[in-house]
Design a protein around this motif. Structure first.
Motif, PDB file in Angstrom:
ATOM      1  N   LEU A 192       0.833  -1.209   0.000  1.00 48.04           N
ATOM      2  CA  LEU A 192       0.000   0.000   0.000  1.00 48.04           C
ATOM      3  C   LEU A 192       0.865   1.255   0.000  1.00 48.04           C
ATOM      4  CD1 LEU A 192      -2.935  -0.863   2.448  1.00 48.04           C
ATOM      5  CD2 LEU A 192      -3.015  -0.671  -0.038  1.00 48.04           C
ATOM      6  N   ALA A 193       1.984   1.182   0.720  1.00 52.95           N
ATOM      7  CA  ALA A 193       2.879   2.346   0.768  1.00 52.95           C
ATOM      8  C   ALA A 193       3.414   2.642  -0.638  1.00 52.95           C
ATOM      9  CB  ALA A 193       4.026   2.080   1.734  1.00 52.95           C
ATOM     10  N   LEU A 194       3.714   1.573  -1.384  1.00 53.52           N
ATOM     11  CA  LEU A 194       4.196   1.770  -2.752  1.00 53.52           C
ATOM     12  C   LEU A 194       3.092   2.310  -3.651  1.00 53.52           C
ATOM     13  CD1 LEU A 194       6.295  -1.486  -3.194  1.00 53.52           C
ATOM     14  CD2 LEU A 194       7.133   0.843  -2.849  1.00 53.52           C
ATOM     15  N   LEU A 195       1.882   1.930  -3.335  1.00 53.66           N
ATOM     16  CA  LEU A 195       0.736   2.397  -4.108  1.00 53.66           C
ATOM     17  C   LEU A 195       0.673   3.921  -4.060  1.00 53.66           C
ATOM     18  CD1 LEU A 195      -1.709   1.276  -5.655  1.00 53.66           C
ATOM     19  CD2 LEU A 195      -2.959   1.257  -3.511  1.00 53.66           C
ATOM     20  N   ASP A 196       1.035   4.471  -2.910  1.00 48.90           N
ATOM     21  CA  ASP A 196       1.014   5.931  -2.768  1.00 48.90           C
ATOM     22  C   ASP A 196       1.982   6.612  -3.715  1.00 48.90           C
ATOM     23  OD1 ASP A 196      -0.917   5.951  -0.847  1.00 48.90           O
ATOM     24  OD2 ASP A 196       0.525   5.699   0.797  1.00 48.90           O
ATOM     25  N   GLN A 197       3.050   5.887  -4.055  1.00 51.91           N
ATOM     26  CA  GLN A 197       4.064   6.516  -4.891  1.00 51.91           C
ATOM     27  C   GLN A 197       3.824   6.361  -6.392  1.00 51.91           C
ATOM     28  OE1 GLN A 197       7.753   4.725  -3.774  1.00 51.91           O
ATOM     29  NE2 GLN A 197       7.256   4.874  -1.587  1.00 51.91           N
ATOM     30  N   GLY A 198       2.708   5.863  -6.762  1.00 55.51           N
ATOM     31  CA  GLY A 198       2.477   5.752  -8.210  1.00 55.51           C
ATOM     32  C   GLY A 198       1.669   4.519  -8.517  1.00 55.51           C
ATOM     33  N   GLY A 199       2.306   3.431  -8.552  1.00 52.29           N
ATOM     34  CA  GLY A 199       1.687   2.143  -8.449  1.00 52.29           C
ATOM     35  C   GLY A 199       0.906   1.422  -9.509  1.00 52.29           C
ATOM     36  N   VAL A 200      -0.410   1.460  -9.407  1.00 56.07           N
ATOM     37  CA  VAL A 200      -1.253   0.577 -10.205  1.00 56.07           C
ATOM     38  C   VAL A 200      -2.059   1.416 -11.186  1.00 56.07           C
ATOM     39  CG1 VAL A 200      -3.269  -0.924 -10.034  1.00 56.07           C
ATOM     40  CG2 VAL A 200      -1.387  -1.202  -8.441  1.00 56.07           C
ATOM     41  N   SER A 201      -1.990   1.068 -12.449  1.00 49.54           N
ATOM     42  CA  SER A 201      -2.651   1.968 -13.397  1.00 49.54           C
ATOM     43  C   SER A 201      -4.155   1.745 -13.472  1.00 49.54           C
ATOM     44  CB  SER A 201      -2.015   1.849 -14.780  1.00 49.54           C
ATOM     45  OG  SER A 201      -1.666   0.516 -15.014  1.00 49.54           O
ATOM     46  N   LYS A 206      -7.133   2.804  -6.990  1.00 52.14           N
ATOM     47  CA  LYS A 206      -6.222   2.855  -5.838  1.00 52.14           C
ATOM     48  C   LYS A 206      -6.979   3.027  -4.542  1.00 52.14           C
ATOM     49  CE  LYS A 206      -2.330   4.984  -8.058  1.00 52.14           C
ATOM     50  NZ  LYS A 206      -1.483   6.183  -8.066  1.00 52.14           N
ATOM     51  N   GLU A 207      -7.987   3.886  -4.604  1.00 48.87           N
ATOM     52  CA  GLU A 207      -8.759   4.120  -3.391  1.00 48.87           C
ATOM     53  C   GLU A 207      -9.492   2.849  -2.975  1.00 48.87           C
ATOM     54  OE1 GLU A 207     -11.736   7.431  -2.941  1.00 48.87           O
ATOM     55  OE2 GLU A 207      -9.991   8.447  -3.874  1.00 48.87           O
ATOM     56  N   ALA A 208     -10.015   2.142  -3.967  1.00 48.46           N
ATOM     57  CA  ALA A 208     -10.731   0.896  -3.679  1.00 48.46           C
ATOM     58  C   ALA A 208      -9.784  -0.103  -3.004  1.00 48.46           C
ATOM     59  CB  ALA A 208     -11.307   0.305  -4.957  1.00 48.46           C
ATOM     60  N   LEU A 209      -8.574  -0.225  -3.539  1.00 48.64           N
ATOM     61  CA  LEU A 209      -7.608  -1.173  -2.969  1.00 48.64           C
ATOM     62  C   LEU A 209      -7.231  -0.785  -1.548  1.00 48.64           C
ATOM     63  CD1 LEU A 209      -5.329  -1.760  -6.089  1.00 48.64           C
ATOM     64  CD2 LEU A 209      -6.831  -3.438  -4.982  1.00 48.64           C
ATOM     65  N   SER A 250      -7.380  -1.866   4.231  1.00 46.01           N
ATOM     66  CA  SER A 250      -7.518  -1.354   5.594  1.00 46.01           C
ATOM     67  C   SER A 250      -8.698  -0.402   5.712  1.00 46.01           C
ATOM     68  CB  SER A 250      -6.218  -0.714   6.086  1.00 46.01           C
ATOM     69  OG  SER A 250      -5.736   0.223   5.168  1.00 46.01           O
ATOM     70  N   PRO A 251      -9.869  -0.997   5.839  1.00 45.13           N
ATOM     71  CA  PRO A 251     -11.073  -0.168   5.981  1.00 45.13           C
ATOM     72  C   PRO A 251     -11.025   0.626   7.278  1.00 45.13           C
ATOM     73  CG  PRO A 251     -11.628  -2.501   5.640  1.00 45.13           C
ATOM     74  CD  PRO A 251     -10.161  -2.422   5.949  1.00 45.13           C
ATOM     75  N   GLY A 263     -19.752  -8.639   0.365  1.00 39.80           N
ATOM     76  CA  GLY A 263     -19.080  -8.344  -0.901  1.00 39.80           C
ATOM     77  C   GLY A 263     -19.766  -7.310  -1.769  1.00 39.80           C
ATOM     78  N   VAL A 264     -20.660  -6.532  -1.186  1.00 38.21           N
ATOM     79  CA  VAL A 264     -21.394  -5.581  -2.016  1.00 38.21           C
ATOM     80  C   VAL A 264     -20.979  -4.128  -1.788  1.00 38.21           C
ATOM     81  CG1 VAL A 264     -23.385  -7.087  -2.296  1.00 38.21           C
ATOM     82  CG2 VAL A 264     -23.326  -5.497  -0.365  1.00 38.21           C
ATOM     83  N   HIS A 265     -19.896  -3.928  -1.054  1.00 38.51           N
ATOM     84  CA  HIS A 265     -19.383  -2.579  -0.895  1.00 38.51           C
ATOM     85  C   HIS A 265     -18.936  -2.067  -2.266  1.00 38.51           C
ATOM     86  CE1 HIS A 265     -16.685   0.682   0.210  1.00 38.51           C
ATOM     87  NE2 HIS A 265     -17.320   0.709   1.370  1.00 38.51           N
ATOM     88  N   PRO A 266     -19.177  -0.769  -2.558  1.00 44.17           N
ATOM     89  CA  PRO A 266     -18.805  -0.255  -3.883  1.00 44.17           C
ATOM     90  C   PRO A 266     -17.340  -0.511  -4.244  1.00 44.17           C
ATOM     91  CG  PRO A 266     -20.079   1.386  -2.696  1.00 44.17           C
ATOM     92  CD  PRO A 266     -19.885   0.239  -1.754  1.00 44.17           C
ATOM     93  N   ALA A 267     -16.447  -0.489  -3.265  1.00 48.18           N
ATOM     94  CA  ALA A 267     -15.038  -0.749  -3.578  1.00 48.18           C
ATOM     95  C   ALA A 267     -14.869  -2.185  -4.086  1.00 48.18           C
ATOM     96  CB  ALA A 267     -14.183  -0.531  -2.332  1.00 48.18           C
TER      97      ALA A 267
END
Ligand code: ADP
Ligand code: MG
Length: 694
Positions: free
Chosen positions: A168-177, A194-197, A202-203, A215-219
């Motif tokens: 997740l920390a790496l996600l902050d730096q760019g990450g997943v397209s 990214k926000e969904a992940l 960590s909800p 399993g029905v949360h929008p994320a």
């Protein structure tokens, strides 16, 4: 570091090559995979619950002082720790414990525990809770919910949590397209990836646990949508690559067809004609047909298959018919021989049980092209089988084969003995109707034809459910039917996969029935009989020399005896609705009114009751398939339990079926360019085999 899809997990702290191999078992190879490895559920450790407020069945954190710790000798020896806070007292119970653990629970020490409260002998108890000693400083209370991940041997929950945090920390730096253009997402799911992940790993405290659990949360839905889309795109891709392959065009041989039809004792139903025309149009083209033929039990699919076969044979090519069981292969062989041999067509058979000499001669006939139609089980596609100009493969009861086999077959068909680089056409038949939404996504690589009409004169089957406590009455009923000159099936079901156990159970039942039913001629058929014994029994039953056929579910598919008008199914609650419908379809094939008795075991669960009810109410396979989907899930319908095929990480075809129309819409959009499609498929299907090992 801006593409986590290419960053191997070994880039994370504490992950060496060896641990990477363990993670590979979870299909985690890259940091992105780790991010897509989502929690199964969550624990709420964000707040401490007063002991008096604990509820049974709910996980909670409590904190209190140890008042006593004793080994007690009840039915099982256990360590019981009494823990008290300002609100009340509760017992912690350990059935396995070490001396060191016991010492830890010294009177007066403070503990923080996490676990599920259950009703025990003395009020609520916590079994084997996680505990932590509270020293001078209070332990950290997390601000987010604690994820619980799917694990495999060699990985602990704590370790995966740590890795997820690093990712997740790496996600902050760019990450997943972000691969899905926002405007393609339905308004309720415009959740940045990214926000969904981040949310799902960590909800925040106070997140809706119930929503997340289902399993029905929008994320979650946002990710499920993307995953379903990726699967759908990959099937479309398959379809596209298929259309680039050449196949031998098989035009209609009118004289042959006329000859065939004129020998039938009946004429084709409208649905059979329509579907045959669809198939004829496909076969006339020079790219491989990939068609799924759906039709309820008894709808007359075999005849449609025979018409298709005539097109291959009429064009001078070979046709293969593959059945899931030996019994069914044998029946097809008989049907096709009866229909085609009078036309001068030679029919061969390849099953696993042929004697060596027979097998050699059949193989030679196949290889030389002397055999024009070859019927068999999957033994058809063993390497030593060399076809001669194979132009069409017909697969019966496809739900037993699954998508994986479908793919394999396509490849093998191409490799074995077709002329040049041509690939054979494929016709796949199923008597398990597939609900439209499922068909469109799980079979997006296939065209679909449906026989939605039964041959005239069929009698509806009267279905009743009777408790096993009234077994005597059911036996009387069998005796009555036999006295009136009718025949019956008695089907034994077992949960065990093992054929020998099934056979044993059926044998026991046959003995019991033989004792109870005087004067009734009983025979037994199961998967352990040798093919010629099976054949003898089936022939005797067909000829009316046997009144009651006791069988395992091997008779499920295809077997056709019109004089059989009564079927007893023991413990129907063990089978899927589709399978029961199939079984039931063995009766009601003649002009006599037929009955099916569902002899259920008690107590019957509510879901079990609902399913038997659905079977009694509906006679249409499509309606039953819809019910099955609702009550049991798509695994049953698509046969995934048996073959373990479509594996979704996040999506659940049943829960998320309402996303499927959206998936199709997005897949059709020009906004989704080639590159995005490629990347979506790679993200969701690359590191994980599309179809798990069968
Ligand atoms: P399924 O679709 O379950 O494979 P089958 O092909 O075994 O069904 O056909 C069931 C029975 O119906 C067979 O006995 C077959 O000969 C008969 N049948 C097929 N088509 C027709 C028709 N058009 N009219 C009357 N009987 C038919
Ligand atoms: Mg059939």
């Amino acid at each position: 570091m801006n593409n986590l899809a290419e960053l191997p997990v070994t880039a994370l702290k504490g992950v060496g090559d060896k641990f990477a191999q363990v993670l590979a078992k979870l299909h985690i190879a890259t940091v992105q995979d780790l991010l897509f490895h989502l929690p199964l559920r969550y624990q709420d450790r964000t707040r401490i619950t007063p002991i008096a407020a604990l509820l049974p069945g709910v996980d909670a954190v409590i904190e209190g002082e140890v008042r006593a710790a004793d080994v007690v000798f009840g039915r099982r020896r256990s360590l019981m720790v009494r823990l008290q806070d300002g609100s009340g007292t509760i017992s912690l119970r350990y059935f396995h414990f070490t001396a060191a653990q016991k010492d830890r629970f010294a009177r007066g020490s403070r503990l923080r525990c996490y676990g599920e409260a259950r009703r025990g002998a003395a009020g609520l108890e916590l079994y084997h809770p996680e505990t932590e000693l509270v020293g001078a400083e209070a332990p950290d209370t997390p601000e987010t919910l604690t994820p619980v991940y799917p694990l495999t041997e060699g990985v602990s929950q704590a370790r995966l949590r740590g890795l997820a945090q690093q990712a997740l920390a790496l996600l902050d730096q760019g990450g997943v397209s972000e691969l899905l253009p926002t405007e393609l997402l339905p308004a309720s799911l415009r959740y940045p990836l990214k926000e969904a992940l981040r949310y799902l790993h960590s909800p925040p405290a106070g997140a809706d646990l119930a929503q997340l659990a289902t399993g029905v949360h929008p994320a979650q839905q946002r990710l499920a949508l993307e995953e379903l889309l990726a699967h759908h795109l990959s099937l479309l891709e398959l379809r596209r690559s298929n259309s680039a392959i050449s196949a031998p065009p098989l035009p209609v041989n009118e004289a042959l067809e006329r000859d065939f039809l004129s020998r039938l004792p009946f004429s084709l139903t409208g649905a059979q004609q329509r579907v045959s025309a669809e198939i004829a149009a496909d076969l006339a083209r020079s790219r491989p047909m990939m068609r799924l033929l759906q039709g309820d039990v008894g709808a007359g699919k075999t005849l449609v298959a025979a018409l298709a076969a005539l097109k291959g044979i009429g064009a001078g090519a070979q046709v293969a018919v593959m059945a899931p069981t030996e019994i069914l292969a044998e029946q097809h062989r008989r049907n096709f021989s009866a229909w085609l041999e009078p036309l001068g067509i030679s029919v061969a058979q390849l099953t696993g049980s042929l004697k060596a000499a027979e097998r050699r001669s059949e193989l030679a006939a196949v290889a030389s092209g002397a055999a024009q139609l070859i019927v068999g089980t999957h033994a058809l596609f063993q390497p030593e089988v060399a076809f001669h100009n194979l132009a069409l493969v017909i697969i019966d009861e496809q739900h037993r084969f699954g998508v994986r086999q479908r793919l394999e077959l396509r490849e093998k068909g191409a490799a074995t003995g077709t002329a040049g680089r041509l690939q054979p056409h494929q016709l796949i038949m199923t008597a398990t109707p597939i609900p439209r939404t499922l068909a469109m996504s799980a079979f997006a690589d296939l065209d679909c034809s449906v026989i939605d009409e039964l041959p005239p004169g069929r009698q509806p089957i009267n279905t009743v459910a009777i408790s096993n406590e009234r077994r005597d009455q059911v036996m009387e009923r069998v005796q009555g039917a036999v006295a009136e000159g009718r025949q019956a099936y008695w089907v034994c079901t077992l949960i065990e996969e093992s054929e020998s156990l099934q056979a044993q159970a059926a044998e026991t039942t046959a003995n019991e029935l033989a004792e109870m039913l005087q004067g009734v001629r009983i025979a037994l058929v199961h998967g352990r009989l040798k093919p010629d014994e099976k054949e003898r029994v089936m022939t005797a039953f067909k000829a009316g020399e046997v009144d009651l056929l006791v069988a395992t579910t091997v008779i499920e598919v295809g077997v056709d005896v019109p004089n059989a008008s009564l079927m007893i199914i023991e413990n129907p609650e063990r089978l899927g609705l589709a399978q029961l419908h199939q079984l039931r379809g063995r009766v009601g094939r003649g002009s006599i009114a037929s009955h099916c008795v569902l002899l259920y075991g008690t107590p019957l669960s509510q879901n079990g009751r609902a399913r038997l009810q659905a079977l009694r109410q509906h006679s249409d396979g499509f309606a039953i398939a819809e019910e099955d989907l609702r009550l049991r899930g798509p695994g049953e319908i698509l046969g995934t339990r048996q073959t373990g095929e479509i594996q979704h990480r996040i999506a659940d075809l049943q829960r998320d079926a309402q996303l499927l129309p959206q998936v199709q819409k997005i897949a059709a959009s020009p906004l989704l360019d080639e590159e995005l499609r490629r990347q979506l498929i790679a993200r969701w299907l690359q590191n994980k085999p599309r179809f798990a090992e069968a």
